[in-house]
Design an enzyme around this catalytic site. Sequence first.
Site, mmCIF file in Angstrom:
data_model
loop_
_atom_site.group_PDB
_atom_site.id
_atom_site.type_symbol
_atom_site.label_atom_id
_atom_site.label_comp_id
_atom_site.label_asym_id
_atom_site.label_seq_id
_atom_site.Cartn_x
_atom_site.Cartn_y
_atom_site.Cartn_z
ATOM 1 N N TYR A 163 0.834 -1.203 0.000
ATOM 2 C CA TYR A 163 0.000 0.000 0.000
ATOM 3 C C TYR A 163 0.865 1.249 0.000
ATOM 4 O O TYR A 163 2.055 1.223 0.315
ATOM 5 C CB TYR A 163 -0.956 -0.005 1.194
ATOM 6 C CG TYR A 163 -0.338 0.395 2.522
ATOM 7 C CD1 TYR A 163 -0.532 1.678 3.043
ATOM 8 C CD2 TYR A 163 0.431 -0.498 3.260
ATOM 9 C CE1 TYR A 163 0.024 2.047 4.257
ATOM 10 C CE2 TYR A 163 0.979 -0.141 4.476
ATOM 11 C CZ TYR A 163 0.775 1.131 4.969
ATOM 12 O OH TYR A 163 1.330 1.495 6.166
ATOM 13 N N LYS B 190 6.670 -1.877 2.137
ATOM 14 C CA LYS B 190 5.442 -1.305 2.690
ATOM 15 C C LYS B 190 4.246 -2.238 2.444
ATOM 16 O O LYS B 190 3.361 -1.984 1.611
ATOM 17 C CB LYS B 190 5.185 0.085 2.103
ATOM 18 C CG LYS B 190 4.181 0.929 2.918
ATOM 19 C CD LYS B 190 4.154 2.349 2.410
ATOM 20 C CE LYS B 190 3.145 3.215 3.155
ATOM 21 N NZ LYS B 190 3.554 3.476 4.546
ATOM 22 N N GLU C 112 11.550 2.786 14.850
ATOM 23 C CA GLU C 112 10.692 3.848 14.317
ATOM 24 C C GLU C 112 9.402 3.906 15.116
ATOM 25 O O GLU C 112 9.200 3.133 16.044
ATOM 26 C CB GLU C 112 10.411 3.634 12.830
ATOM 27 C CG GLU C 112 9.833 2.277 12.480
ATOM 28 C CD GLU C 112 9.799 2.024 10.969
ATOM 29 O OE1 GLU C 112 9.867 2.989 10.184
ATOM 30 O OE2 GLU C 112 9.692 0.851 10.579
ATOM 31 N N LEU D 97 11.047 1.446 7.493
ATOM 32 C CA LEU D 97 10.508 1.840 6.202
ATOM 33 C C LEU D 97 11.262 3.069 5.684
ATOM 34 O O LEU D 97 11.496 4.010 6.459
ATOM 35 C CB LEU D 97 9.027 2.175 6.338
ATOM 36 C CG LEU D 97 8.307 2.511 5.037
ATOM 37 C CD1 LEU D 97 8.092 1.256 4.212
ATOM 38 C CD2 LEU D 97 6.973 3.198 5.318
#
Length: 285
Positions: free
Chosen positions: A33, A148, A180, A205
Amino acid sequence: MSRIVYLNGEWLPEAEAKVSVFDRGYLFSDAIYEVTCVLDGKLLDYDGHSARLKRSTGAIGIKMPVDDETLLSLHRQIAEKNEMTEGLIYLQVSRGNPGDRDFMFTDDMTPTFFMFTQKKNVIETKTGKNGITVASVEDLRWGRCDIKTTQLLYPSLAKMEAHEKGADDAWLVRDGLVTEQSSATAYIVTKDDVVITRPLSHEILPGITRASALVIAEKNGIKVEERAFSVDEVKAAKEAFYTSASNFVTPVTAIDGHPIGDGKPGALSLKLRDLYIEDRRANAI
């Protein structure tokens, strides 16, 4: 007014959009996505998001169902059809429907391609002005966080755990070091105004907002260092913030109930937020 969504070549009212229960995105989270921000009716950081989409689909062997020109056109059309001047465009590509549940898949499957919009304020937000608090949560995600995918169960659980601890979100920690945020990039600012963020690897990411924010920071004389940092360093930092497509640059004021700096949004974080919005708005397409 019902949203108009895009599904496999058709524009449909959201209530009429249907996907098979055998779709691998549903059964295996076998899907990629992207989320692109819309501001003033234009797309922010679009080139980065489209490039990451192709990188992610390629990494797991899903064929992109549309070419570059069509992809951009679809983004512009869905914003126009939904009369959206500010908000988000969500895009998802799954491997498709094999007709039954099977761990194995073939290379000739037809992907399921879906897009929808979310109208929301992205400039005038309480979090952008006042910041958020975070709680440290163990990072138990899989080993390819740089792709992702829609495998978002653990980030969702981590965010819920943070809420149960009285915080707004989670900063994930692996081997004593922050990776993160649950769905964003984490940063601290040292006493001498150096921005610190973890370097790119399979563990995080590659944030599109991250990439733009770091370039904008350096262009404006803000020093940046890419290295891992610990929770103790967060507590001792002058400031902290996070970046994401939907929240730009947002201050973080406390971790695990411990105030960061004076417990208020930091001046550098707020400055970088303004610089990011000004730069990306000027370069939107």
